[in-house]
Design a protein around this motif. Structure first.
Motif, mmCIF file in Angstrom:
data_model
loop_
_atom_site.group_PDB
_atom_site.id
_atom_site.type_symbol
_atom_site.label_atom_id
_atom_site.label_comp_id
_atom_site.label_asym_id
_atom_site.label_seq_id
_atom_site.Cartn_x
_atom_site.Cartn_y
_atom_site.Cartn_z
ATOM 1 N N GLY A 131 0.840 -1.181 0.000
ATOM 2 C CA GLY A 131 0.000 0.000 0.000
ATOM 3 C C GLY A 131 0.880 1.237 0.000
ATOM 4 O O GLY A 131 2.112 1.150 0.093
ATOM 5 N N ALA A 132 0.272 2.404 -0.083
ATOM 6 C CA ALA A 132 1.031 3.656 -0.151
ATOM 7 C C ALA A 132 1.933 3.844 1.072
ATOM 8 O O ALA A 132 3.097 4.241 0.942
ATOM 9 N N THR A 133 1.429 3.537 2.254
ATOM 10 C CA THR A 133 2.238 3.700 3.472
ATOM 11 C C THR A 133 3.421 2.747 3.464
ATOM 12 O O THR A 133 4.560 3.149 3.744
ATOM 13 N N VAL A 135 3.414 9.988 2.254
ATOM 14 C CA VAL A 135 2.508 8.906 1.874
ATOM 15 C C VAL A 135 1.519 9.421 0.834
ATOM 16 O O VAL A 135 1.153 8.708 -0.107
ATOM 17 N N GLN A 136 1.126 10.689 0.958
ATOM 18 C CA GLN A 136 0.182 11.286 0.009
ATOM 19 C C GLN A 136 0.762 11.307 -1.405
ATOM 20 O O GLN A 136 0.055 11.010 -2.380
ATOM 21 N N SER A 137 2.038 11.644 -1.518
ATOM 22 C CA SER A 137 2.678 11.650 -2.845
ATOM 23 C C SER A 137 2.668 10.256 -3.448
ATOM 24 O O SER A 137 2.296 10.066 -4.608
ATOM 25 N N VAL A 138 3.067 9.283 -2.662
ATOM 26 C CA VAL A 138 3.107 7.900 -3.137
ATOM 27 C C VAL A 138 1.702 7.446 -3.525
ATOM 28 O O VAL A 138 1.510 6.812 -4.565
ATOM 29 N N HIS A 139 0.730 7.782 -2.727
ATOM 30 C CA HIS A 139 -0.665 7.424 -3.018
ATOM 31 C C HIS A 139 -1.089 8.000 -4.374
ATOM 32 O O HIS A 139 -1.715 7.312 -5.185
ATOM 33 N N THR A 178 -2.907 9.922 -10.137
ATOM 34 C CA THR A 178 -3.429 11.288 -10.088
ATOM 35 C C THR A 178 -2.312 12.321 -10.108
ATOM 36 O O THR A 178 -2.589 13.518 -10.191
ATOM 37 N N ALA A 179 -1.060 11.867 -10.031
ATOM 38 C CA ALA A 179 0.092 12.771 -10.095
ATOM 39 C C ALA A 179 1.302 12.001 -10.606
ATOM 40 O O ALA A 179 1.373 10.774 -10.489
ATOM 41 N N VAL A 180 2.239 12.754 -11.149
ATOM 42 C CA VAL A 180 3.498 12.202 -11.649
ATOM 43 C C VAL A 180 4.617 12.834 -10.836
ATOM 44 O O VAL A 180 4.604 14.044 -10.600
ATOM 45 N N PRO A 181 5.595 12.050 -10.406
ATOM 46 C CA PRO A 181 6.682 12.632 -9.612
ATOM 47 C C PRO A 181 7.544 13.604 -10.421
ATOM 48 O O PRO A 181 7.594 13.522 -11.648
ATOM 49 N N ARG A 182 8.206 14.484 -9.691
ATOM 50 C CA ARG A 182 9.170 15.393 -10.319
ATOM 51 C C ARG A 182 10.240 14.563 -11.009
ATOM 52 O O ARG A 182 10.471 13.407 -10.626
ATOM 53 N N PRO A 183 10.936 15.140 -11.994
ATOM 54 C CA PRO A 183 11.967 14.377 -12.716
ATOM 55 C C PRO A 183 13.040 13.756 -11.813
ATOM 56 O O PRO A 183 13.459 12.621 -12.055
ATOM 57 N N ASP A 184 13.481 14.464 -10.775
ATOM 58 C CA ASP A 184 14.512 13.893 -9.904
ATOM 59 C C ASP A 184 13.988 12.675 -9.149
ATOM 60 O O ASP A 184 14.687 11.677 -8.985
#
Length: 130
Positions: free
Chosen positions: A27-29, A45-49, A55-61
């Motif tokens: 899970g995300a946690t 945890v919110q970013s991973v979720h 619903t989101a893409v991580p920054r390039p780094d």
């Protein structure tokens, strides 16, 4: 190179890569905890979720770190298959799979997928080696 990133498609590829590496059940946690050593500056945890749910893409780094951790190309993880690449394996690298990675990928398959693969292997066994 594509300029737009589709979060939903990214989420699908991210989940596929996690499944292949044996992290599909996290899970995300749990995933955020597993990534602590990769992101010493912290990871919510919110970013991973958001990544997992598309619903989101991580920054390039961060995407670069995830691609290394999941053993896929950054391009594939961000955009999907590179039409110019000679290696057409989804998310694959240029090196062959080792036995441990192959076993992990086989375990991640569904029962119907395993049955198909087994039937394919049986067909290959019928063909004499050259």
């Amino acid at each position: 190179m594509p300029s737009a990133v589709d979060p939903k498609a990214f989420g699908t590829r991210f989940r596929q890569a996690m499944q292949r590496k044996g992290h599909g059940g996290l899970g995300a946690t749990q995933l955020a905890e597993a990534l602590v050593s990769e992101f010493p500056e912290g990871l919510s945890v919110q970013s991973v979720h958001k990544w997992v749910n598309g619903t989101a893409v991580p920054r390039p780094d961060r995407l670069a770190v995830l691609a290394r951790w999941l053993d896929v190309s950054e391009h594939w993880l961000r955009f999907g298959p590179d039409p110019k690449a000679s290696n057409r394996q989804t998310g694959g690298s240029d090196r062959p799979l080792n036995a441990k990675d192959l076993a992990r990928r086989l375990q991640a398959l569904s029962e119907p997928q395993r049955e198909i693969l087994e039937a394919l292997l049986l067909e290959f066994e019928k063909i004499p080696p050259e």
